[in-house]
Write an enzyme that holds these catalytic residues in place. Structure first.
Site, mmCIF file in Angstrom:
data_model
loop_
_atom_site.group_PDB
_atom_site.id
_atom_site.type_symbol
_atom_site.label_atom_id
_atom_site.label_comp_id
_atom_site.label_asym_id
_atom_site.label_seq_id
_atom_site.Cartn_x
_atom_site.Cartn_y
_atom_site.Cartn_z
ATOM 1 N N GLU A 1 15.398 26.918 -1.670
ATOM 2 C CA GLU A 1 13.975 27.008 -1.986
ATOM 3 C C GLU A 1 13.755 26.547 -3.421
ATOM 4 O O GLU A 1 14.516 26.901 -4.304
ATOM 5 C CB GLU A 1 13.575 28.484 -1.840
ATOM 6 C CG GLU A 1 12.149 28.776 -2.159
ATOM 7 C CD GLU A 1 11.212 27.934 -1.320
ATOM 8 O OE1 GLU A 1 11.280 28.023 -0.093
ATOM 9 O OE2 GLU A 1 10.430 27.160 -1.912
ATOM 10 N N PHE A 2 12.710 25.754 -3.643
ATOM 11 C CA PHE A 2 12.465 25.231 -4.992
ATOM 12 C C PHE A 2 11.139 25.709 -5.560
ATOM 13 O O PHE A 2 10.650 25.160 -6.545
ATOM 14 C CB PHE A 2 12.510 23.697 -4.972
ATOM 15 C CG PHE A 2 13.789 23.158 -4.381
ATOM 16 C CD1 PHE A 2 14.973 23.221 -5.103
ATOM 17 C CD2 PHE A 2 13.825 22.631 -3.094
ATOM 18 C CE1 PHE A 2 16.164 22.751 -4.559
ATOM 19 C CE2 PHE A 2 15.010 22.156 -2.545
ATOM 20 C CZ PHE A 2 16.183 22.216 -3.276
ATOM 21 N N ARG B 1 8.153 27.494 -7.532
ATOM 22 C CA ARG B 1 7.989 28.063 -8.872
ATOM 23 C C ARG B 1 7.059 29.250 -8.780
ATOM 24 O O ARG B 1 6.022 29.168 -8.105
ATOM 25 C CB ARG B 1 7.329 27.037 -9.805
ATOM 26 C CG ARG B 1 8.105 25.760 -9.992
ATOM 27 C CD ARG B 1 7.174 24.643 -10.455
ATOM 28 N NE ARG B 1 6.160 24.324 -9.466
ATOM 29 C CZ ARG B 1 5.067 23.588 -9.688
ATOM 30 N NH1 ARG B 1 4.838 23.098 -10.873
ATOM 31 N NH2 ARG B 1 4.203 23.347 -8.726
ATOM 32 N N LYS C 1 20.615 23.226 -5.017
ATOM 33 C CA LYS C 1 19.763 24.243 -5.638
ATOM 34 C C LYS C 1 20.220 24.597 -7.053
ATOM 35 O O LYS C 1 19.438 24.566 -8.008
ATOM 36 C CB LYS C 1 19.752 25.494 -4.752
ATOM 37 C CG LYS C 1 19.119 26.703 -5.371
ATOM 38 C CD LYS C 1 17.641 26.494 -5.604
ATOM 39 C CE LYS C 1 17.112 27.533 -6.550
ATOM 40 N NZ LYS C 1 15.778 27.949 -6.243
ATOM 41 N N PHE D 1 8.852 19.809 -18.515
ATOM 42 C CA PHE D 1 9.993 20.650 -18.917
ATOM 43 C C PHE D 1 10.586 20.233 -20.254
ATOM 44 O O PHE D 1 11.756 20.448 -20.526
ATOM 45 C CB PHE D 1 11.054 20.732 -17.804
ATOM 46 C CG PHE D 1 10.777 21.895 -16.891
ATOM 47 C CD1 PHE D 1 9.671 21.879 -16.064
ATOM 48 C CD2 PHE D 1 11.579 23.028 -16.900
ATOM 49 C CE1 PHE D 1 9.359 22.968 -15.251
ATOM 50 C CE2 PHE D 1 11.276 24.119 -16.093
ATOM 51 C CZ PHE D 1 10.165 24.084 -15.270
ATOM 52 N N GLY E 1 9.989 25.849 -27.501
ATOM 53 C CA GLY E 1 9.394 27.132 -27.853
ATOM 54 C C GLY E 1 10.410 28.238 -27.678
ATOM 55 O O GLY E 1 11.574 28.090 -28.067
ATOM 56 N N CYS F 1 15.482 33.481 -12.335
ATOM 57 C CA CYS F 1 16.242 32.369 -11.734
ATOM 58 C C CYS F 1 17.104 31.613 -12.731
ATOM 59 O O CYS F 1 18.328 31.683 -12.679
ATOM 60 C CB CYS F 1 15.280 31.414 -11.042
ATOM 61 S SG CYS F 1 14.300 32.245 -9.787
ATOM 62 N N LYS G 1 6.606 33.694 -18.014
ATOM 63 C CA LYS G 1 5.774 32.493 -18.101
ATOM 64 C C LYS G 1 4.378 32.860 -17.627
ATOM 65 O O LYS G 1 4.188 33.912 -17.003
ATOM 66 C CB LYS G 1 6.364 31.357 -17.261
ATOM 67 C CG LYS G 1 6.335 31.612 -15.762
ATOM 68 C CD LYS G 1 6.751 30.335 -15.054
ATOM 69 C CE LYS G 1 6.576 30.441 -13.566
ATOM 70 N NZ LYS G 1 6.974 29.240 -12.870
HETATM 71 C C1 UGA Z 1 12.519 28.002 -11.382
HETATM 72 C C2 UGA Z 1 12.504 26.547 -10.882
HETATM 73 O O1 UGA Z 1 11.568 25.793 -11.662
HETATM 74 C C3 UGA Z 1 12.114 26.496 -9.405
HETATM 75 O O2 UGA Z 1 12.162 25.156 -8.943
HETATM 76 C C4 UGA Z 1 13.086 27.364 -8.615
HETATM 77 O O3 UGA Z 1 12.743 27.401 -7.234
HETATM 78 C C5 UGA Z 1 13.054 28.783 -9.149
HETATM 79 O O4 UGA Z 1 13.398 28.784 -10.550
HETATM 80 C C6 UGA Z 1 14.039 29.602 -8.385
HETATM 81 O O5 UGA Z 1 15.243 29.333 -8.496
HETATM 82 O O6 UGA Z 1 13.644 30.464 -7.600
HETATM 83 P P1 UGA Z 1 10.622 29.750 -12.098
HETATM 84 O O7 UGA Z 1 11.731 30.700 -12.410
HETATM 85 O O8 UGA Z 1 9.442 30.224 -11.324
HETATM 86 O O9 UGA Z 1 11.188 28.491 -11.281
HETATM 87 O O10 UGA Z 1 10.090 29.217 -13.501
HETATM 88 P P2 UGA Z 1 9.982 27.816 -14.239
HETATM 89 O O11 UGA Z 1 8.635 27.261 -14.067
HETATM 90 O O12 UGA Z 1 11.141 26.951 -13.920
HETATM 91 O O13 UGA Z 1 10.126 28.304 -15.752
HETATM 92 C C7 UGA Z 1 11.321 28.948 -16.168
HETATM 93 C C8 UGA Z 1 11.261 29.280 -17.639
HETATM 94 O O14 UGA Z 1 11.346 28.099 -18.431
HETATM 95 C C9 UGA Z 1 10.012 30.010 -18.105
HETATM 96 O O15 UGA Z 1 10.413 31.079 -18.946
HETATM 97 C C10 UGA Z 1 9.243 28.960 -18.877
HETATM 98 O O16 UGA Z 1 8.456 29.513 -19.884
HETATM 99 C C11 UGA Z 1 10.372 28.132 -19.445
HETATM 100 N N1 UGA Z 1 9.981 26.731 -19.759
HETATM 101 C C12 UGA Z 1 9.577 25.883 -18.773
HETATM 102 C C13 UGA Z 1 10.069 26.271 -21.077
HETATM 103 O O17 UGA Z 1 10.454 27.020 -21.998
HETATM 104 N N2 UGA Z 1 9.726 24.980 -21.340
HETATM 105 C C14 UGA Z 1 9.313 24.121 -20.374
HETATM 106 O O18 UGA Z 1 9.021 22.958 -20.698
HETATM 107 C C15 UGA Z 1 9.239 24.592 -19.058
#
Ligand code: UGA
Length: 437
Positions: free
Chosen positions: A148-149, A151, A208, A253, A257, A264, A327
């Site tokens: 699963e991917f 977010r 994954k 991505f 910060g 995850c 987030k």
């Molecule tokens: C992540 C993956 O993006 C999904 O594709 C995956 O399905 C999921 O894990 C999972 O394994 O279940 P998620 O944990 O919901 O999704 O969050 P993300 O959107 O990936 O963000 C992760 C963290 O990275 C957050 O703390 C966010 O603030 C941080 N982030 C993201 C940054 O610091 N900089 C960025 O440019 C993007």
């Protein structure tokens, strides 16, 4: 199709509701009575945009039910395993006890022709082992791995309209049959020409963890550049914009910060390293240790910058924390960098008053010692400094002039590089950020 979804957390509850929305008959199963009670009443046990509406609309069709009774799985054709695989206490490896318990509880109820579909993120090799348990209980059942991917915050959209679908299936006729069943489950998305990758178990499992490891690496890459920007006076946000125009790199991505957290990315890169070690290939992933270290240094840097903003000492200072979730658009505080920084600030003597649009209740459970407010203005009242740690829209849209009238001292740390420094400085704020002059 008749589907069960075992495990109704951030992944399973959304998957169950979306499968019902797509026309399947769905039974969500979880051991947590309170969670099942809420879902059965059409209420989401956590914050996820669009999920309450989906629970209501899918519930009204009569195609979506929830239960704690695993024996009711016996009628279904396809069973999704969507339970958590958290980091083991005291080590890097993933804790597979929930996955094992789900498959073991389900196995005696499998009918001939049933398909068990793993969705949880697992170490490579798990699917083949679980296929053995399934076959031992019901020789005419199959197992597939379908990572699963989604977010958090976009989970409904990502499930209804995924950017790709991956099946890991067994070799031979069993695998062919599993593919046919999964094609029926995902008929809508496949009809919309969603790319499909059909492969073996090990490849699907690795797709994954590779995806999450890549995303984590991308974030830590730009955060490492932010460290260099900090000692040279360069602006990491401009660097990200400029390199992001290169289609081979891409801007997404690359937001420097406070770094990544959540249920995850952090635990997945650690479990991946642990598994590589077990496989005798640990050297291949030693760079992920660096990715993790860069990420954890962001939290230390945020605390240090706050102390600098406060002229060298946090002791006795009131610090308003804006954002606790890992987030925006989520109430999830699992391994949240924001909550971690809030706790550190308090541990170093600051009086922390924190606010988040959705995550306060979850944060209170983990960190009852912090003070919480019901709005950003309440948190910031008479504060000596404001630290913005999760980039919720309502924080990005704060009016620096009006907000300046609320605080004691106009000092702000922009932990997510999401504010316009010129605007804030023009309104009289002392503005600091990570990787920006
Ligand atoms: C992540 C993956 O993006 C999904 O594709 C995956 O399905 C999921 O894990 C999972 O394994 O279940 P998620 O944990 O919901 O999704 O969050 P993300 O959107 O990936 O963000 C992760 C963290 O990275 C957050 O703390 C966010 O603030 C941080 N982030 C993201 C940054 O610091 N900089 C960025 O440019 C993007």
């Amino acid at each position: 199709m008749r589907i069960t979804v075992i495990g109704c957390g951030y992944l399973g509850a959304v998957h169950a509701a979306c499968m019902a929305e797509l026309g399947h008959e769905v039974l969500g199963i979880d051991v947590d009575r309170a969670k099942v009670g809420l879902l059965a009443a059409g209420r989401a046990p956590f914050y996820e945009p669009g999920l309450p509406e989906l629970l209501t609309s899918a519930g009204a069709t009569g195609r979506l039910e929830f239960t704690t009774d695993i024996t009711r799985a016996a009628d279904a054709d396809v069973h999704f395993i969507a339970v958590g695989t958290p980091q083991k206490k005291g080590e890097y490896a993933a804790d597979l006890s929930y996955v094992d318990a789900a498959v073991t509880a389900l196995a005696p109820h499998l009918k001939p022709g049933a398909l068990v579909v793993g969705k949880s993120t697992v170490p490579v090799g798990t699917a083949r082992r679980l296929a053995g348990i399934v076959k031992a209980a019901q020789p005419e059942a199959e197992l597939a791995w379908n990572p699963e991917f989604l977010r958090e915050g976009f989970a409904v959209e990502d499930t209804l309209r995924p950017d790709r679908i991956v099946y890991g299936v067994a070799e031979g006729a069993g695998g062919e049959r599993a593919k046919t069943q999964l094609d029926a489950v995902y008929a809508t998305a496949l009809g919309n020409e969603t790319p499909l990758v059909v492969t073996g178990y090990e490849t699907a499992e690795l797709v994954k963890v590779s995806a999450n490891a890549f995303l984590a690496t991308k974030i830590s890459f730009i955060n490492a550049i932010a460290e260099i920007a900090d000692v040279t006076g360069a602006d990491v946000t401009k660097i990200a914009d400029a390199i992001g125009y290169d289609a081979r790199i891409g801007r997404r991505f690359l937001n420097a910060g406070l770094g990544f957290g959540g249920g995850c990315l952090p635990k997945d890169i650690r479990a991946f390293q642990a598994r590589a070690g077990e496989l005798g290939a640990d050297q291949a992933l030693t760079f992920l240790r660096e990715v993790d270290q860069i990420n954890m240094r962001r939290r230390v840097r945020a605390v240090d910058l706050t102390r600098e903003l406060l002229d060298g000492s946090l002791l006795g200072k009131k610090v308003a924390v804006l954002g606790l979730a890992f987030k925006p658009e989520s109430d999830d505080v699992r391994d949240s960098p924001s909550l971690d920084v809030a706790s550190q600030l308090r541990a170093q003597g600051a009086r922390v008053v924190a606010y988040d649009p959705q995550a306060v209740e979850n944060a209170k459970r983990l960190r009852p010692e912090l003070d919480y407010a019901a709005s950003s203005a309440e948190a910031a009242a008479d504060a000596d400094a404001v630290v913005l740690l999760t980039e919720w829209k309502e924080f990005r849209e704060l009016d620096p002039a009006a907000f300046g009238a609320v605080v004691g001292e106009q000092r702000i740390l922009d932990g997510r590089n999401c504010l316009d420094p010129e605007q804030w400085r023009a309104a009289g704020w002392r503005y600091r950020a990570l990787g920006r002059p």
